[in-house]
Structures are given as C-alpha cells and as structure tokens.
Scaffold this motif. Structure first.
Motif, PDB file in Angstrom:
ATOM      1  N   PHE A  32      24.703  39.473 -31.029  1.00 29.27           N
ATOM      2  CA  PHE A  32      23.533  40.261 -30.639  1.00 29.27           C
ATOM      3  C   PHE A  32      22.571  39.558 -31.239  1.00 29.27           C
ATOM      4  O   PHE A  32      22.419  39.773 -32.476  1.00 29.27           O
ATOM      5  CB  PHE A  32      23.536  41.688 -30.647  1.00 29.27           C
ATOM      6  CG  PHE A  32      24.716  42.393 -29.714  1.00 29.27           C
ATOM      7  CD1 PHE A  32      24.383  42.307 -28.314  1.00 29.27           C
ATOM      8  CD2 PHE A  32      25.753  42.790 -29.991  1.00 29.27           C
ATOM      9  CE1 PHE A  32      25.199  42.874 -27.364  1.00 29.27           C
ATOM     10  CE2 PHE A  32      26.651  43.508 -29.352  1.00 29.27           C
ATOM     11  CZ  PHE A  32      26.452  43.655 -28.025  1.00 29.27           C
ATOM     12  N   LYS A  33      21.807  38.806 -30.674  1.00 25.45           N
ATOM     13  CA  LYS A  33      20.864  37.857 -31.321  1.00 25.45           C
ATOM     14  C   LYS A  33      19.546  38.694 -31.855  1.00 25.45           C
ATOM     15  O   LYS A  33      19.454  38.664 -32.973  1.00 25.45           O
ATOM     16  CB  LYS A  33      20.093  37.146 -30.233  1.00 25.45           C
ATOM     17  CG  LYS A  33      20.726  35.680 -29.870  1.00 25.45           C
ATOM     18  CD  LYS A  33      20.219  34.592 -29.290  1.00 25.45           C
ATOM     19  CE  LYS A  33      21.221  33.870 -28.246  1.00 25.45           C
ATOM     20  NZ  LYS A  33      20.790  33.511 -26.946  1.00 25.45           N
ATOM     21  N   LYS A  34      19.615  39.713 -31.224  1.00 22.93           N
ATOM     22  CA  LYS A  34      18.296  40.635 -31.571  1.00 22.93           C
ATOM     23  C   LYS A  34      18.577  41.259 -33.217  1.00 22.93           C
ATOM     24  O   LYS A  34      17.888  41.399 -34.089  1.00 22.93           O
ATOM     25  CB  LYS A  34      18.012  41.812 -30.481  1.00 22.93           C
ATOM     26  CG  LYS A  34      16.775  42.000 -30.468  1.00 22.93           C
ATOM     27  CD  LYS A  34      16.492  43.423 -29.599  1.00 22.93           C
ATOM     28  CE  LYS A  34      17.032  43.358 -28.169  1.00 22.93           C
ATOM     29  NZ  LYS A  34      16.874  44.527 -27.407  1.00 22.93           N
ATOM     30  N   HIS A  35      19.929  41.498 -33.310  1.00 24.16           N
ATOM     31  CA  HIS A  35      20.447  42.197 -34.619  1.00 24.16           C
ATOM     32  C   HIS A  35      21.092  41.273 -35.560  1.00 24.16           C
ATOM     33  O   HIS A  35      21.495  41.729 -36.537  1.00 24.16           O
ATOM     34  CB  HIS A  35      21.216  43.305 -34.262  1.00 24.16           C
ATOM     35  CG  HIS A  35      20.860  44.247 -33.247  1.00 24.16           C
ATOM     36  ND1 HIS A  35      19.622  44.867 -33.394  1.00 24.16           N
ATOM     37  CD2 HIS A  35      21.192  44.435 -32.050  1.00 24.16           C
ATOM     38  CE1 HIS A  35      19.375  45.902 -32.237  1.00 24.16           C
ATOM     39  NE2 HIS A  35      20.423  45.394 -31.427  1.00 24.16           N
ATOM     40  N   ALA A  65      31.143  37.138 -22.953  1.00 24.54           N
ATOM     41  CA  ALA A  65      31.577  36.800 -24.481  1.00 24.54           C
ATOM     42  C   ALA A  65      30.833  35.476 -24.962  1.00 24.54           C
ATOM     43  O   ALA A  65      30.419  34.640 -24.001  1.00 24.54           O
ATOM     44  CB  ALA A  65      32.936  36.519 -24.444  1.00 24.54           C
ATOM     45  N   ASP A  66      30.447  35.201 -26.122  1.00 21.14           N
ATOM     46  CA  ASP A  66      29.944  33.860 -26.642  1.00 21.14           C
ATOM     47  C   ASP A  66      30.986  32.825 -26.529  1.00 21.14           C
ATOM     48  O   ASP A  66      30.671  31.635 -26.488  1.00 21.14           O
ATOM     49  CB  ASP A  66      29.375  34.084 -27.981  1.00 21.14           C
ATOM     50  CG  ASP A  66      28.409  35.183 -27.978  1.00 21.14           C
ATOM     51  OD1 ASP A  66      27.796  35.338 -26.944  1.00 21.14           O
ATOM     52  OD2 ASP A  66      27.995  35.488 -29.065  1.00 21.14           O
ATOM     53  N   LYS A  67      32.312  33.267 -26.830  1.00 26.26           N
ATOM     54  CA  LYS A  67      33.266  32.447 -27.031  1.00 26.26           C
ATOM     55  C   LYS A  67      34.677  32.855 -27.070  1.00 26.26           C
ATOM     56  O   LYS A  67      34.619  34.289 -27.127  1.00 26.26           O
ATOM     57  CB  LYS A  67      33.141  31.463 -28.448  1.00 26.26           C
ATOM     58  CG  LYS A  67      34.246  31.034 -29.106  1.00 26.26           C
ATOM     59  CD  LYS A  67      33.882  30.481 -30.383  1.00 26.26           C
ATOM     60  CE  LYS A  67      34.854  29.903 -31.135  1.00 26.26           C
ATOM     61  NZ  LYS A  67      36.019  30.522 -32.000  1.00 26.26           N
TER      62      LYS A  67
END
Lengths: 267, 263
Positions: free
Chosen positions: A29-32, A73-75
């Motif tokens: 999660f980019k924000k965190h 998912a990212d990956k």
C-alpha cells in the motif's frame, strides 16, 4: 516461463490435489509504504482445512482478498485447479468466482443494510441464473434452513438480526454459489463466546458434508487447533512457519510462533 | 423532527397540493382578461386583486405555482441524474475516470452559473423546457461531489467485497448497492437544489427571459408587477412572498434532513 507454470500447476492439481497454488504473491500500500503481503507462497489441498494465524494487521485479510482477486496484486500468481487467475478471460473468471467464496469477520459490515435477507441469497441466483425463477424462493428457504435460519427471516433486514444470525446469513450467501473453496476470514472473532461455538460447529459440519476446502483465518490458536489440519503463521506480511497443527503447536521453530503459543497458554 | 423542519415540510406540502389541485382552487381562468377590472386592489371577489389586464391575480398565482415547482423538480431531477451518475463513476472506478470527472467539475464550477444561463437562454429561445434543462446541466456538480465522497467510503465495506465475490457486475454493484446506500446526503442536496432552481427560474422570468407570458409563473408575475409598482402593490407583494416562503420551506426541510442524518 508462464506456459511451464500453467502446465506445472495443472499437473500439481491432478497429481497431488493442490486446489489452489499461491506463488510469490505481493501487495503493497503506497500510502502507508508497507508490504501488507510480502512474497507469500503456499498451496491449499482439496478437502483440507488450512489455518492461517497472525496478529491483527499482519496482512491476513489482505491476503484473503488477494486470493479471491477482490484486490489486485502487485506481483505473483494464483492457480486454481491449474488455471492462472491473473491470466484468465473476464468470462472464465466469472465462472470461477462461483467456486471461490468468502465469509467475513464483521457480520455488521458484510451485509447490505438496505437489503432483505431473502434478497441477499436470491441475488446470487439472479447473477448466475442457475436456479429458475419459480424455484428461487424455495431454494433460498432451503439454504437458510441449512445454516439454521428459516423462512421467517426472508423479509427481515440485517438490522433486525443478531450478530450470530447475520453471520449465518453470510455463510448462506457464500454457500449459494455452491463453492468448492471458502475463505473464512475470522468468522467468529466478532461474536459472543456462546455464539462462536455454534458458528464453528456449523462451519465444520458444512465442510464435512459438502467436502469443502477452507482457508481458515484467525488470531485464536485454540480455534485453529480444534478445526484445522495444517496451519500457517504470518507475521508482518510474511509466512514464517507452516506445517501440521500438531507439529507447529508442539514443536514451534520460529521465535514468533513460540511467543504466540505462550501468550495463548497464559489465557 | 424539530419544529422548523415540520414547518418547512408543511410549506413544501402546501404548495405541492396547491399546484396539483390548481384547477379546483383557482376561482377564475388565469388567462381571462377583464378590461373593466384593471388593477383592482384585493377584495372579496378577487382576494389578491387583479393585474394590469384585469386577470385574477390569485388564479394566476395558483397556476404559477405549477410552473415554478415543475421547473424546480425537473431541473433538479436532471441535475441529480447527471450528478449521481458521474459521482458514482468517479468514486467507484477512481484512477483516470475520477481525475477526468473531478477536473471537469472544477471547470464547471468556474463559470458564474447565472450568467452562463443568461447567455445560453439568449442564444436559444426561453421556453420552459430550455430553462429546466439549462438549470439542470449547470447545477449537478455539488451532488456529484457528495456522491463520489460517499461511494469512496462505501466501496471499501465488506458487503461490497462480498458482492464482488459472488460475481456481481460493476453495474449491479453501483446501481443496486452503492447508490441506494449513498442517497441520504444527496437527498439534502436535492431539497436545497429545488429551492435554488425556483429562485433561478424566478430570476430569469423577472428579467423577462424566463417563462414567457401569458403563461403565469411567479417570476413573470413579479416582473409585470414591477411596471405598475406604484399603482398596484399587491402585484409584487404576493409573488414575492410566495417565492420567499417556498424557498424558505425547502431550505428548512433540507437543513432538517441534514441534521437528522448527521446525528
């Protein structure tokens, strides 16, 4: 590479009954700036109850949503019966969704507050058109009876039900698609102690009767120990230990697992 | 419900009933000219007096309420459709859909609405339908923002994930589960929006580019009254008062609903 994986996964399903293969799944999660799920790999065998323990916030629920593709998912990859769920047509995914269901932790948030109980179930039939319109009502009642509710609940709103009753509705909704695999995401942890046992018994009974496969998420080691065949331990996004319940509980390898077990014994 | 809200509801209900039963309530045909009774002050036969063509003012006011309310409801209905649809799309899909829609809203908010409406009406003909449409397409932005904000928080709730898990389509999730659960704050905006639309219509009609005579609307009766202000005070008092009270009613009702929801 992809071809090999796909073929390999199909073989693993047919030879070893690996219903679900999770391979290097990652989600941040980019924000965190955290990785909620950090390169997680595991398999779920057909007909087993696989436990997943870990403290709150360690990424268990995120993992659950990733596995069902409710979050992207990212990956990594997920194979269900040898099919790569990240490389599948929209249509095939719709058909596959039927087989994969989830029961949520908070029965107060998992039902549409404006929808009557009967409609919650009937909606599933409306989506899949697998039950003719005349039979929908009787099928709905049948399903409600399966989970210990009945016809009288058809026209009630979630706000008129207790937590345990709502959780039963959640279970009925998950069963309505006639799934093979259900993720139980802390299904009893927000319920009263007396109701917890009833819901657990219902889940176990359903699992045996319909030969379901569960991924059972909990932070309660007692619950995990009593119903699971195997268990995995998760800490800050990573799987740190896994094995049969007996092995992990009697002979924990990882320090974190030991701490978890000790704190459970203290209670 | 507090007294002010009830008062607002009463006013709104009263004018809706007047509009629906206009033919029963109005004692005269609103277009009937009577040269012998020009600009007579309020009396027992004409309780609001007559206008500069001898038409019964009370009857014109009653029929005018139909036009004013219709413009209010339909204009806000159009704004609601646009606002709810775009707000829901922006909130649910996020990413570029959200960026495009939100920037479009920013652009729309840059226009001084009333003068934009003036310019458009000056180009097109000032018919009732044109007025409703133009008010509608220039006043949806607030509702879109409210809808988007509601949906942003609703879409993370477990019941929406459950819908996805049972294979519900995006359209089903948005139309059957998100929008119905997000309607409450939009309802406040709709109520306040009706008041705003009635005011804009009255303003346009007062300037002579709104609803065209001889069709009576509160705005154009007020406009006709302006010409005979010295000779017939009742020509401005009654339409002015009606607009004032109606707008007050919708605002009180809207505020009441808002308070109830925030509690």
């Amino acid at each position: 590479m992809y071809q090999n994986n796909q073929r390999g996964a199909a073989l693993r399903y047919s030879n070893k009954m690996e219903l679900l293969i999770i391979d290097n799944l990652r989600k941040g999660f980019k924000k965190h700036k955290v990785r909620a799920v950090d390169d997680v790999s595991f398999s779920v065998f057909k007909g087993e109850v696989l436990g997943l323990v870990g403290e709150s916030g360690c990424g268990k629920s995120t993992l659950a949503k990733l596995v069902l593709r409710l979050l992207g998912a990212d990956k990594g990859s997920i194979f269900y019966k040898g099919k790569d769920l990240f490389n599948i047509s929209h249509n095939d995914m719709r058909k596959t969704r039927k087989d994969l269901q989830i029961i949520f932790q908070d029965p107060y948030a998992s039902l549409d507050p404006r929808m009557k109980i009967g409609k919650v179930i009937e909606e599933v039939y409306d989506i899949y058109k697998n039950v003719s319109e005349n039979n929908r009502k009787s099928k709905t009642i049948e399903l409600l009876e399966t989970v210990g509710l009945g016809e009288t609940y058809l026209n009630r709103l979630p706000s008129e039900l207790s937590g345990g009753e709502r959780q039963r509705v959640g279970i009925a909704r998950a069963l309505a698609t006639d799934p093979e695999f259900i993720i139980c995401d802390e299904p009893v942890s927000s319920l009263d102690i007396s109701v917890q046992a009833q819901i657990l018994n219902l889940l176990i009974e359903l699992q045996k009767r319909k030969n379901l496969t569960y991924l059972f998420i909990s932070h309660d080691l007692g619950v995990i120990g009593s119903i699971c065949d195997r268990v995995m331990v998760m800490q800050s996004g990573k799987l740190i230990e896994s094995g049969s319940c007996e092995n992990v509980f009697k002979n924990p390898q990882h320090q974190y697992t030991k701490t978890l077990l000790e704190s459970a014994l203290l209670r | 419900m507090n007294k002010l809200t009830l008062f607002g509801l009463g006013i709104v209900g009263f004018f809706i009933i007047v509009a629906i039963f206009a033919p029963v309530i109005a004692p005269y045909n609103p277009g009937q000219i009577d040269i012998e009774n020009i600009l007579t002050p309020p009396s027992s036969s004409h309780i609001f007096g007559t206008d500069s063509l001898g038409r019964d003012l009370f009857s014109r006011m009653v029929y005018g309420s139909r036009i004013s309310l219709m413009v209010g409801f339909i204009a806000v209905g159009i704004a609601g459709l646009i606002g709810i649809a775009l707000g829901a799309i922006a909130g649910y899909y996020g990413k570029w859909a959200d960026t495009v829609i939100m920037r479009f809203i920013d652009i729309m908010l840059c226009f001084p609405t009333f003068f934009l409406i003036l310019a458009v009406i000056a180009l097109l003909e000032p018919s009732i339908i044109n007025i409703m449409v133009i008010i509608g397409v220039t006043s949806w932005m607030g509702m879109a923002r409210l809808m988007r904000a509601e949906i942003l928080s609703l879409k993370e709730r477990d019941f929406i994930y459950a819908e996805k898990a049972i294979g519900a389509s995006d359209l089903r999730i948005i139309a059957r589960h998100l929008i119905p659960n997000a309607m409450a704050p939009v309802l406040v905006s709709v109520t306040l929006g009706i008041a705003g639309a009635i005011l804009v219509e009255s303003g346009l009609s007062f300037l002579g580019i709104g609803v065209q005579p001889p069709t009576p609307s509160w705005g154009n009766i007020l406009s006709e009254g302006k010409a005979v202000m010295g000779a017939g005070w009742w020509m401005m008092l009654f339409p002015g008062l009606s607009i004032f009270i109606t707008v007050l009613g919708y605002n009180l009702l809207g505020e009441g609903i808002r308070e109830k929801l925030l509690k």
